[in-house]
Design an enzyme around this catalytic site. Structure first.
Site, short mmCIF file in Angstrom:
data_model
loop_
_atom_site.label_atom_id
_atom_site.label_comp_id
_atom_site.label_asym_id
_atom_site.label_seq_id
_atom_site.Cartn_x
_atom_site.Cartn_y
_atom_site.Cartn_z
N HIS A 224 -3.72 8.52 7.34
CA HIS A 224 -2.35 9.01 7.59
C HIS A 224 -2.03 8.74 9.06
CE1 HIS A 224 1.19 11.36 7.01
NE2 HIS A 224 0.70 12.54 6.70
N HIS A 263 0.65 0.86 2.15
CA HIS A 263 1.37 2.12 2.02
C HIS A 263 1.42 2.53 0.56
CE1 HIS A 263 4.48 5.19 2.46
NE2 HIS A 263 4.14 5.20 3.73
N ASP A 314 2.97 2.54 11.47
CA ASP A 314 2.08 2.65 12.62
C ASP A 314 1.81 1.32 13.30
OD1 ASP A 314 1.84 5.35 12.19
OD2 ASP A 314 0.02 5.17 10.98
C1 LIG Z 1 -2.02 3.86 3.39
C2 LIG Z 1 -3.14 3.75 2.38
C3 LIG Z 1 -4.05 4.98 2.52
C4 LIG Z 1 -2.54 3.71 0.98
O1 LIG Z 1 -3.58 3.84 0.08
P1 LIG Z 1 -3.38 3.63 -1.49
O2 LIG Z 1 -1.99 3.83 -1.89
O3 LIG Z 1 -4.42 4.49 -2.13
O4 LIG Z 1 -3.67 2.08 -1.65
P2 LIG Z 1 -4.96 1.47 -2.25
O5 LIG Z 1 -6.15 1.91 -1.48
O6 LIG Z 1 -4.95 1.74 -3.73
O7 LIG Z 1 -4.72 -0.07 -1.99
C5 LIG Z 1 -4.39 -1.03 -2.95
C6 LIG Z 1 -5.14 -2.32 -2.62
O8 LIG Z 1 -4.76 -2.78 -1.32
C7 LIG Z 1 -5.91 -2.79 -0.47
N1 LIG Z 1 -5.51 -2.24 0.81
C8 LIG Z 1 -4.62 -1.23 1.01
N2 LIG Z 1 -4.50 -1.00 2.30
C9 LIG Z 1 -5.32 -1.85 2.92
C10 LIG Z 1 -5.63 -2.05 4.26
N3 LIG Z 1 -5.05 -1.32 5.22
N4 LIG Z 1 -6.51 -3.02 4.58
C11 LIG Z 1 -7.11 -3.75 3.62
N5 LIG Z 1 -6.85 -3.59 2.32
C12 LIG Z 1 -5.96 -2.64 1.97
C13 LIG Z 1 -6.93 -1.89 -1.13
O9 LIG Z 1 -8.23 -2.22 -0.76
C14 LIG Z 1 -6.65 -2.15 -2.57
O10 LIG Z 1 -7.20 -3.41 -2.90
P3 LIG Z 1 -8.00 -3.62 -4.26
O11 LIG Z 1 -6.98 -3.36 -5.35
O12 LIG Z 1 -8.47 -5.03 -4.16
O13 LIG Z 1 -9.08 -2.60 -4.25
C15 LIG Z 1 -3.98 2.45 2.59
O14 LIG Z 1 -3.13 1.36 2.51
C16 LIG Z 1 -4.72 2.47 3.91
O15 LIG Z 1 -5.85 2.99 3.98
N6 LIG Z 1 -4.11 1.89 4.99
C17 LIG Z 1 -4.74 1.91 6.29
C18 LIG Z 1 -4.49 3.23 7.00
C19 LIG Z 1 -3.04 3.35 7.47
O16 LIG Z 1 -2.49 2.47 8.08
N7 LIG Z 1 -2.45 4.52 7.23
C20 LIG Z 1 -1.10 4.83 7.66
C21 LIG Z 1 -0.17 4.90 6.50
S1 LIG Z 1 1.51 5.09 7.03
#
Ligand SMILES: CC(C)(COP(=O)(O)OP(=O)(O)OC[C@H]1O[C@@H](n2cnc3c(N)ncnc32)[C@H](O)[C@@H]1OP(=O)(O)O)[C@@H](O)C(=O)NCCC(=O)NCCS
Length: 372
Positions: A224, A263, A314
């Site tokens: 987050h 996201h 971010d």
């Molecule tokens: C924001 C976040 C938590 C959303 O999580 P989510 O909705 O559960 O998305 P998922 O984890 O299901 O991601 C879907 C796919 O994209 C990939 N993915 C998502 N965000 C990624 C990232 N930042 N880097 C690399 N791969 C990513 C996942 O590994 C997954 O791939 P797969 O299907 O091959 O396993 C996630 O994108 C993340 O951890 N981002 C980095 C942290 C961040 O910037 N947070 C601020 C949000 S405003």
């Protein structure tokens, strides 16, 4: 309905947890609006003070209300000596978010009307925290550099005063507007994890401070708000635009989750990132240092090409806050200090139409075990 449905939705993805009239998101367009006004119009036109009023009152302040509201916030900026003493007592190795969480909790403990959950008193608390959290964050940033905190300047706007309390210098118009817009873009974002945490605590009819402390705890996490300083660390690690594409390839091959990307709701782009992208570029140009923007754009493009994953809010906010002089480890504090507006709008909305939030779990453990 008393019995639970059988299906578990991982991460509550796509679940409607409440009705709300504060922010609207359509991740497929993508669209984001606050109280019916498009975020791009808001970002280009309004000030932080106007947005706070809008989010709390569902309308813009008129020509008489705005100066009165701004003055009200201004007069609430100073923090009690006990809070400064507390900030000095927090161990230096503690994360500044732990300090902010503790300071807000202390403000709640010091408020004799903490448990008054009337809308009027909750609005007072919302204004109080909105005015005071920047003073706390700026003091944290200075204390960790061995500098004395700077008292707020009543002659400056919310954003300008925040910059002033950080550096001791009155910011120019470009700096003020850039920071003001950053604060606006982060002020509210529907039922994200921290806002939902606030609503869950409010659902028990606990006090507003308890709800906000829960929000601070949730936004601290690296999935987050905690991602923002990790973004800047990543850009620093890459160091050179020439290395950006290779860095992304290697990180993805190692199955690293990269901060600032992805996201839950926006799969087609984050509208806030569009604004911040422009701001990061312009600020870099104004500061004569476009290295971070150059690295970020190459890495962003590579990520889109190879994984189809978008840059979130971010991603470009990190170089913006870096250029504005905030230490990396208070970036999340800055976000929390503006998201307080959205949190409190949701807390007010939840109190106004409350029902205890109490979902069920599908039990997958053992049953019927005997103790002997
Ligand atoms: C924001 C976040 C938590 C959303 O999580 P989510 O909705 O559960 O998305 P998922 O984890 O299901 O991601 C879907 C796919 O994209 C990939 N993915 C998502 N965000 C990624 C990232 N930042 N880097 C690399 N791969 C990513 C996942 O590994 C997954 O791939 P797969 O299907 O091959 O396993 C996630 O994108 C993340 O951890 N981002 C980095 C942290 C961040 O910037 N947070 C601020 C949000 S405003």
């Amino acid at each position: 309905m008393s019995e639970a449905t059988e299906q578990v939705i991982s991460g509550l993805e796509g679940i409607l947890a409440c009705e709300s009239s504060i922010a609207y998101i359509d991740g497929s367009i993508p669209e984001l609006s606050f109280r019916g006004y498009d975020i791009h119009d808001i970002a280009q036109t309004l000030t932080f003070e106007q947005v706070a009023f809008l989010l709390w009152h569902d309308r813009l302040p008129n020509a008489t209300e705005l100066p009165a509201f701004s003055t009200d916030l201004t007069q609430r900026r100073a923090i009690p000596e006990q809070i400064l003493t507390l900030l000095r007592a927090i161990p230096p190795q503690a994360h500044p978010m732990a300090g902010l969480r503790t300071a807000v909790s202390m403000l709640g403990a010091m408020d004799p009307r903490a448990d008054d959950i009337s809308p009027e008193d909750n609005l007072r608390k919302a204004k109080d925290l909105t005015a005071k959290m920047p003073t706390i964050v700026a003091a944290q940033a200075r204390l960790q550099r061995g500098q004395e905190p700077i008292a707020p300047d009543a002659g400056l706007s919310h954003a300008a005063n925040y910059c002033y309390m950080l550096s001791g210098e009155r910011p120019d118009a470009t700096t003020t507007r850039t920071f003001d817009t950053t604060l606006i873009l982060y002020a509210e974002h529907e039922t994200n994890a921290s806002t939902f945490a606030c609503r869950v605590v409010t659902g028990t009819e606990a006090d507003l401070y308890s709800a906000v402390v829960a929000g601070i705890g949730a936004i601290k996490g690296p999935l987050h708000g905690g991602a923002i300083d990790d973004v800047m660390r990543m850009l620093i690690e890459i160091d050179d635009p020439e290395r950006a594409a290779g860095f992304i390839d290697e990180a993805l091959a190692a199955r690293r989750k990269l901060p600032g990307f992805g996201h839950r709701v926006y799969r087609a782009g984050d509208p806030r990132a569009r604004q911040l992208r422009t701001m990061a570029e312009k600020l870099g140009q104004a500061r004569g240092d476009n290295k971070w923007f150059a690295i970020a754009t190459v890495a962003e493009q590579r990520m889109r090409e190879t994984k189809g994953i978008i840059a979130n809010v971010d991603y470009f906010a990190a170089p913006v806050l870096y250029h504005l002089g905030f230490p990396l480890n208070v970036f999340t504090n800055v976000i929390a200090s503006t998201r307080i507006v959205g949190w409190s709008a949701h807390i007010l909305e939840q109190y106004a139409n409350n029902r205890l939030i109490r979902p069920r779990a599908r039990y997958v453990g053992q049953r019927g075990r005997k103790l002997n």
